[in-house]
Write an enzyme that holds these catalytic residues in place. Structure first.
Site: not given
Ligand code: NAD
Ligand code: UGA
Length: 429
Positions: A30, A153-155, A249, A260, A327
């Site tokens: 990172d 994945l979902r957070e 959902f 996201c 976020r």
């Molecule tokens: P995040 O902001 O938590 O992490 C991204 C990391 O990348 C940060 O730590 C940042 O410092 C690092 N970074 C940025 N630019 C960089 C560079 N040039 N070199 C090295 N490191 C660098 O983001 P995230 O939530 O992990 O999401 C990452 C990607 O995955 C996004 O495209 C997001 O849409 C996707 N995604 C996120 C989730 C989720 O639930 N958070 C789920 C599915 C997909």
């Molecule tokens: C979502 C997707 O569920 C993941 O599959 C995907 O990988 C991720 O985005 C991504 O691309 O980053 P996440 O954002 O972590 O995951 O959480 P969700 O459980 O999907 O909830 C998203 C938002 O929708 C939350 O604000 C939640 O409160 C809301 N939500 C969810 C509703 O209002 N109603 C529902 O029935 C479900």
């Protein structure tokens, strides 16, 4: 296998820890030095249930390390995952500057065959651009293939989701690269779809947009239910039990937030526009989501009338339970509107208060829900943490100045609340 993950955020850390647990050697890179220093102290910069223990275990077993040098990570690995942020630009399209910068640095450090896997959520045709970039900047040094392997994945349940994915998408034109990834993911025993890179990229945006559509559909139904005296929970249960629809959902509430759905729906609209298709359906999904927060705020205002100088208690700040992620959290919009109207806000969230303080410095942070309720004119529920479901409501009623609860997540039974003597308003019921 030797794996390098660039981007140690929610996705990078969970993917890295999972692959390390499966026996691979993982280097996480990172460019945020502070983040890497925290990880090297066996601490973790985010809250995700179970992640701290997994990362610590993998690091101590020598299977996971944390560095800031892409060059070092690339040279020591066979598979390189890009998991950096792809935030929205002002026009809603995705900002791909981090992906482009990483692709260039990967190219400059190729030393032998590498599979470069994009896990960040990116617009269709990004893989082609990544491949072009690597070809240009590697100047013929080292062979490579590019794969799109979107993450679902979902957070809050990220580790479970990563160990038990509904499907694994591998988008590439290279059989060799596909076979390597199939081998990497084999222990997960999940259905695998090998497809072309453009289809893989669209699958990710289509999946998130479809889930967001379900939520906006439920929120639209909530208005119809409220206006007609029906109950949205009964309606979505009745609709969702049709296996062609599915009951997940479909929870009405204050609208979807997080890093996201809002970003990916806007990005997909922008992608469609670039491809000369007007994705009106998604524009409406976005509009419904934006107005859902206004609708809930108006409900607070209608109930309490003048907000100036009133103390409002807010329960839940994170965009969803089991995360500290702020976020695009609906709480920020609701609290900002309350403050604009002159209200005083007390709040509690089990995990996100440290991050919330940076965004919402002008509210009082409390130690728990009872402290929030003490002396407040009303309690507003924004995030459905389990501990709020289990509160002693009689005690809450005694602590509140007025027995008013505005529930943006429908966590209580309206009949029960009435019996307890609350003025209780929820969404679509
Ligand atoms: P995040 O902001 O938590 O992490 C991204 C990391 O990348 C940060 O730590 C940042 O410092 C690092 N970074 C940025 N630019 C960089 C560079 N040039 N070199 C090295 N490191 C660098 O983001 P995230 O939530 O992990 O999401 C990452 C990607 O995955 C996004 O495209 C997001 O849409 C996707 N995604 C996120 C989730 C989720 O639930 N958070 C789920 C599915 C997909
Ligand atoms: C979502 C997707 O569920 C993941 O599959 C995907 O990988 C991720 O985005 C991504 O691309 O980053 P996440 O954002 O972590 O995951 O959480 P969700 O459980 O999907 O909830 C998203 C938002 O929708 C939350 O604000 C939640 O409160 C809301 N939500 C969810 C509703 O209002 N109603 C529902 O029935 C479900």
């Amino acid at each position: 296998m030797k794996v390098c993950i660039i981007g140690a955020g929610y996705v990078g850390l969970v993917t890295g820890a999972t692959l390390a647990e499966l026996g691979n050697r993982v280097i996480c890179v990172d460019n945020n030095e502070e983040k890497i220093a925290i990880l090297n102290r066996d601490e973790i910069p985010i809250y995700e249930p179970g992640l701290k223990e997994m990362v610590r275990g993998a690091r101590q077993a020598g299977r996971m390390s944390f560095i800031t040098s892409i060059a070092e990570g690339v040279k020591a690995s066979d598979i390189i995952f890009i998991a950096v942020s792809t935030p929205p630009k002002a026009d809603g399209s995705a900002d791909l500057s981090a992906v482009a910068a990483v692709a260039r640095e990967v190219a400059e450090n190729l030393n032998g065959y590498k599979v470069v896997v994009d896990k960040s959520t990116v617009p269709v045709k990004t893989g082609e651009k990544v491949a072009e970039t690597i070809k240009r900047y590697s100047k013929g040094n080292g062979e490579f293939d590019v794969v799109s392997n979107p993450e679902f994945l979902r957070e809050g349940s990220a580790i479970y989701d990563t160990f038990h994915p509904d499907r694994i998408i591998i988008g590439t034109s290279s059989r060799k690269a596909a076979d390597l990834l199939i081998e990497l993911y084999k222990p997960l025993n999940a259905p695998v779809i090998v497809t072309d890179i453009n289809s893989a990229e669209i699958i990710k945006h289509a999946a998130n947009s479809f889930l967001a559509t379900k939520i906006s559909f439920a929120n639209a139904l909530a208005h119809i239910c409220e206006a007609s005296g029906a109950n949205v929970e009964e309606v979505t249960r009745g609709v969702g039990l049709d296996s062609r629809v599915g009951s997940r959902f479909l929870n009405a509430g204050v609208g979807y937030g997080g890093s996201c759905f809002p970003k990916d729906v806007s990005a997909f609209i922008a992608i469609a526009e670039e491809l000369r298709y007007d994705f009106g359906l998604l524009k409406e999904v976005e509009r419904i989501n934006k107005t859902q927060v206004d609708y809930f705020f108006n409900k607070i205002k209608e109930t309490l009338w003048i907000l100036e100088d009133k103390i409002i208690g807010v329960l839940g700040l994170a965009f969803k339970p089991d995360t500290d992620d702020m976020r695009n959290a609906p709480s920020v919009k609701i609290i900002s509107r309350l403050l604009e109207e002159g209200a005083r806000v007390k709040a509690f969230d089990p995990r996100s208060m440290e991050k919330a303080r940076e965004i919402l410095p002008d509210i009082e942070y409390c130690d728990g829900p009872y402290q929030v309720a003490e002396g407040a004119e009303a309690l507003v529920i924004v995030t459905e943490w389990n501990e709020f479901r289990e509160m002693d409501l009689k005690r809450i009623k005694e602590l509140l100045h007025q027995p008013i609860i505005l529930d943006g997540r429908n966590i209580y039974d309206p009949a029960k609340m009435e019996k307890l003597g609350f003025i209780y308003k929820s969404v679509g019921r």
